[in-house]
Design a protein around this motif. Structure first.
Motif, PDB file in Angstrom:
ATOM      1  N   THR A  77       0.817  -1.217   0.000  1.00  0.00           N
ATOM      2  CA  THR A  77       0.000   0.000   0.000  1.00  0.00           C
ATOM      3  C   THR A  77       0.851   1.268   0.000  1.00  0.00           C
ATOM      4  OG1 THR A  77      -1.926  -1.025   1.059  1.00  0.00           O
ATOM      5  CG2 THR A  77      -1.671   1.354   1.333  1.00  0.00           C
ATOM      6  N   ALA A  78       1.763   1.391   0.940  1.00  0.00           N
ATOM      7  CA  ALA A  78       2.581   2.605   1.054  1.00  0.00           C
ATOM      8  C   ALA A  78       3.459   2.795  -0.181  1.00  0.00           C
ATOM      9  CB  ALA A  78       3.434   2.550   2.314  1.00  0.00           C
ATOM     10  N   GLU A  79       4.027   1.714  -0.698  1.00  0.00           N
ATOM     11  CA  GLU A  79       4.890   1.812  -1.871  1.00  0.00           C
ATOM     12  C   GLU A  79       4.106   2.288  -3.092  1.00  0.00           C
ATOM     13  OE1 GLU A  79       4.808  -0.608   0.265  1.00  0.00           O
ATOM     14  OE2 GLU A  79       6.856  -0.878   1.013  1.00  0.00           O
ATOM     15  N   ILE A  80       2.895   1.756  -3.269  1.00  0.00           N
ATOM     16  CA  ILE A  80       2.056   2.180  -4.392  1.00  0.00           C
ATOM     17  C   ILE A  80       1.714   3.654  -4.276  1.00  0.00           C
ATOM     18  CG2 ILE A  80      -0.264   1.937  -5.384  1.00  0.00           C
ATOM     19  CD1 ILE A  80      -0.009  -1.082  -4.775  1.00  0.00           C
ATOM     20  N   ALA A  81       1.404   4.096  -3.081  1.00  0.00           N
ATOM     21  CA  ALA A  81       1.082   5.513  -2.874  1.00  0.00           C
ATOM     22  C   ALA A  81       2.274   6.398  -3.228  1.00  0.00           C
ATOM     23  CB  ALA A  81       0.666   5.739  -1.426  1.00  0.00           C
ATOM     24  N   ARG A  82       3.455   6.003  -2.823  1.00  0.00           N
ATOM     25  CA  ARG A  82       4.662   6.801  -3.136  1.00  0.00           C
ATOM     26  C   ARG A  82       4.937   6.806  -4.636  1.00  0.00           C
ATOM     27  NH1 ARG A  82       6.560   3.984   1.622  1.00  0.00           N
ATOM     28  NH2 ARG A  82       6.550   5.413   3.415  1.00  0.00           N
ATOM     29  N   GLN A  83       4.705   5.691  -5.302  1.00  0.00           N
ATOM     30  CA  GLN A  83       4.915   5.633  -6.752  1.00  0.00           C
ATOM     31  C   GLN A  83       4.035   6.638  -7.492  1.00  0.00           C
ATOM     32  OE1 GLN A  83       4.215   1.542  -7.815  1.00  0.00           O
ATOM     33  NE2 GLN A  83       5.990   0.797  -6.653  1.00  0.00           N
ATOM     34  N   HIS A  84       2.888   6.947  -6.923  1.00  0.00           N
ATOM     35  CA  HIS A  84       1.969   7.915  -7.522  1.00  0.00           C
ATOM     36  C   HIS A  84       2.257   9.349  -7.065  1.00  0.00           C
ATOM     37  CE1 HIS A  84      -1.006   5.437  -9.706  1.00  0.00           C
ATOM     38  NE2 HIS A  84      -0.634   4.481  -8.863  1.00  0.00           N
ATOM     39  N   GLY A  85       3.297   9.519  -6.267  1.00  0.00           N
ATOM     40  CA  GLY A  85       3.652  10.854  -5.821  1.00  0.00           C
ATOM     41  C   GLY A  85       2.861  11.356  -4.633  1.00  0.00           C
ATOM     42  N   ALA A  86       2.145  10.483  -3.961  1.00  0.00           N
ATOM     43  CA  ALA A  86       1.370  10.885  -2.789  1.00  0.00           C
ATOM     44  C   ALA A  86       2.270  11.051  -1.579  1.00  0.00           C
ATOM     45  CB  ALA A  86       0.288   9.852  -2.487  1.00  0.00           C
TER      46      ALA A  86
END
Length: 245
Positions: free
Chosen positions: A56-65
């Motif tokens: 979850t956290a990694e996906i969010a960071r990949q989107h620039g969140a």
């Protein structure tokens, strides 16, 4: 120079802060963030991770969140994200909810009235099953009588949120409590647009069982039973306690 610096800070602030609580939402979050990325306007995205054991956290960071960690239930997560937000408009979106492409425009237009404190969207439950269609029908009737939940992507003017104290740290019905407080301050509106949210709980637990539990918990909440007590009886989907359904 000081005036120029202040002007630059004001111009760089986002128009909208989008706050997404998440817990083990790797399967759903990617699609939500893709949809949010397509929205027009200057916006910031804050994903508040409740202690996920997946990507979850990694996906969010990949989107620039912006990713922050806050455990203890969705009410605490939402409030933590709002406390970090910079914009004058706060928009709370569930990790499994897809907003329409013109959502930002609808929010800004809806908040024009001086007596309006916040609002939400109509809700469609994903899927072609009879259960999903029934829930979509039911939620639209509930909205007409003033009942709304976090699935409807609640938005609020920041100063009203701050003044009333924001989301309570509840594990369940934090959205109902927030809307009750907002209604005491002004008018809530429903945008003429629809968000699409997952029907996974119905698919896994069944329509009758889910609606029966939801109704019982809602009545008990209205009767004054603590949300902390009620939260023990509502099993999470993907590890997260969610407000029904």
């Amino acid at each position: 120079m000081a005036q120029q610096h202040s002007r630059f800070q004001a111009e760089s602030l986002p128009d909208l802060s989008i706050i997404i609580p998440a817990l083990n939402e790797a399967d759903e979050l990617d699609a939500t963030l893709h949809a949010i990325a397509r929205l027009r306007g200057h916006k910031e995205v804050i994903v508040v991770d409740g202690g996920s054991q997946d990507m979850t956290a990694e996906i969010a960071r990949q989107h620039g969140a912006c990713v922050m960690r806050e455990q203890g239930g969705r009410g605490r997560q939402l409030h933590a994200g709002a406390s970090l937000a910079k914009a004058d408009i706060l928009w709370f979106v569930h990790a499994d909810t897809i907003p329409p492409a013109n959502a930002v425009e609808h929010i800004k237009e809806a908040l024009q009235g001086p007596d309006i404190v916040g609002g939400c969207f109509a809700v469609t439950f994903a899927g072609s099953t009879s259960s999903a269609r029934f829930l979509t029908w039911l939620f639209r009737r509930l909205h007409k009588v003033g009942l709304c939940y976090g699935d409807a992507a609640i938005f609020v003017k920041r100063h009203h949120y701050t003044t009333m104290g924001g989301f309570p740290p509840f594990p369940i019905f934090e959205d109902v409590a927030l809307l009750q407080s907002l209604k005491a301050r002004g008018r809530l509106v429903e945008c003429p647009a629809t968000v699409t949210t997952s029907s996974r709980r119905i698919e896994r637990c069944g329509l009758v069982r889910t609606l029966g539990l939801w109704t019982a918990l809602q009545v008990l909440y209205w009767l004054g039973v603590s949300p902390y007590t009620l939260g023990r009886f509502y099993r999470p989907v993907k590890g997260q306690v969610q407000t029904p359904p």
